[in-house]
Design a protein around this motif. Structure first.
Motif, PDB file in Angstrom:
ATOM      1  N   LEU A  54       0.381  -7.638  -4.813  1.00 18.36           N
ATOM      2  CA  LEU A  54       0.445  -6.308  -5.404  1.00 18.36           C
ATOM      3  C   LEU A  54       0.024  -5.226  -4.406  1.00 18.36           C
ATOM      4  CD1 LEU A  54      -1.095  -7.225  -8.852  1.00 18.36           C
ATOM      5  CD2 LEU A  54       1.203  -6.314  -8.507  1.00 18.36           C
ATOM      6  N   VAL A  55      -0.688  -5.630  -3.374  1.00 16.71           N
ATOM      7  CA  VAL A  55      -1.107  -4.719  -2.309  1.00 16.71           C
ATOM      8  C   VAL A  55      -0.729  -5.338  -0.970  1.00 16.71           C
ATOM      9  CG1 VAL A  55      -3.093  -3.716  -1.109  1.00 16.71           C
ATOM     10  CG2 VAL A  55      -2.976  -3.625  -3.600  1.00 16.71           C
ATOM     11  N   THR A  56      -0.221  -4.519  -0.094  1.00 18.62           N
ATOM     12  CA  THR A  56       0.156  -4.954   1.249  1.00 18.62           C
ATOM     13  C   THR A  56      -0.743  -4.259   2.265  1.00 18.62           C
ATOM     14  OG1 THR A  56       2.459  -5.279   0.613  1.00 18.62           O
ATOM     15  CG2 THR A  56       2.004  -5.005   2.954  1.00 18.62           C
ATOM     16  N   VAL A  57      -1.210  -5.003   3.250  1.00 20.05           N
ATOM     17  CA  VAL A  57      -2.075  -4.450   4.296  1.00 20.05           C
ATOM     18  C   VAL A  57      -1.276  -4.320   5.588  1.00 20.05           C
ATOM     19  CG1 VAL A  57      -4.150  -4.789   5.671  1.00 20.05           C
ATOM     20  CG2 VAL A  57      -4.140  -5.442   3.257  1.00 20.05           C
ATOM     21  N   VAL A  58      -1.306  -3.143   6.158  1.00 20.07           N
ATOM     22  CA  VAL A  58      -0.643  -2.870   7.438  1.00 20.07           C
ATOM     23  C   VAL A  58      -1.710  -2.441   8.437  1.00 20.07           C
ATOM     24  CG1 VAL A  58       1.039  -1.464   8.664  1.00 20.07           C
ATOM     25  CG2 VAL A  58       1.504  -2.200   6.317  1.00 20.07           C
ATOM     26  N   ARG A  59      -1.775  -3.108   9.572  1.00 19.61           N
ATOM     27  CA  ARG A  59      -2.763  -2.772  10.594  1.00 19.61           C
ATOM     28  C   ARG A  59      -2.245  -1.647  11.475  1.00 19.61           C
ATOM     29  NH1 ARG A  59      -7.012  -6.121  11.303  1.00 19.61           N
ATOM     30  NH2 ARG A  59      -6.996  -8.118  10.190  1.00 19.61           N
TER      31      ARG A  59
END
Length: 254
Positions: A54-59
């Motif tokens: 449900l949440v995506t992490v982008v560095r």
């Protein structure tokens, strides 16, 4: 879907999603400040939301930016709602569209992020993205290039006319895990990044589309990418594309 329902059952996690709906692309520090929550507590809830997709992490450098990902709720809608020709629930539409509008207002972060999981190898996904024959099957256009950094690529019609509706450049090619291309060859093109992350028998495919021109362009890619990736997923998992071209469906209205 079990993970998505479990994640949504907790009011604190729903509150985190509400805050990301208001402003997507936030760091952990920003989320903690807005919720008066300890970093440890926020991290635990965010980890569960990430596992539920449900949440995506982008560095970005040392920062981890958190984005809403509409894919799981889209799958729920496809399974239980669209079959009956009913519009999407208003809350789903609000989460998706407001998140994209907020992301678009911040030029230094991706304006659109979509994640899907495919039962395939990284090499198979890479071939699907770069093969003219395979893209012609699931995308309706053949992607033609030698896929070397700096090379031109073309999105060519399959009607035999040879017309390229989109052209661009290959900014980075790291088979089979990362491909970065421009969409358009003008002075300020948008940029698409395909990130292919294998895990045992599946692959997580993340698509980011940044530097979009305006809200209209954002709306177009928000409708287009889920449709294209659904067709890619179907082709790799079943050997066949979807029975109708999914991008021809009109976007659901709230």
């Amino acid at each position: 879907m079990d993970a998505a329902f479990k994640a949504l059952a907790d009011p604190t996690r729903r509150l985190l999603l509400d805050r990301l709906r208001e402003q997507s692309g936030q760091t952990l520090r920003e989320l903690c400040e807005r919720l008066a929550m300890t970093r440890q507590s926020a991290t635990q809830h965010l980890d569960l939301l990430v596992r539920a997709n449900l949440v995506t992490v982008v560095r970005r450098g040392r920062e981890r930016l958190h984005y809403l990902n509409p894919a799981p709720i889209h799958e729920i809608e496809q399974r239980w709602i669209s079959e009956f020709d009913r519009p999407r629930l208003q809350v789903i539409s609000a989460v998706k569209h407001l998140a994209e509008e907020r992301a678009m207002s911040v030029p230094s972060v991706p304006t659109y992020v979509y994640v899907t999981y495919v039962r395939a190898s990284a090499a198979q996904v890479w071939e699907a993205l770069t093969s003219a024959d395979l893209t012609a099957r699931f995308w309706g256009h053949a992607n033609v290039s030698d896929w070397r950094q700096g090379s031109r690529w073309e999105h060519v019609r399959t009607d035999g006319s040879g017309v390229a509706d989109v052209v661009g450049r290959v900014l980075a090619a790291e088979p089979p895990t990362r491909l970065v291309i421009t969409f358009d060859d003008g002075d300020d093109p948008s940029v698409v990044t395909f990130l292919v992350e294998p895990h045992q028998d599946i692959v997580r495919l993340t698509v980011t589309h940044e530097n979009l021109a305006d809200a209209e362009a954002l709306g177009a890619v928000s409708h287009g990418w889920p449709a294209v990736l659904a067709n890619l997923k179907s082709l790799l998992e079943t050997g066949e594309v979807l029975p109708q071209q999914p991008w021809e469906m009109a976007p659901a209205k709230a």
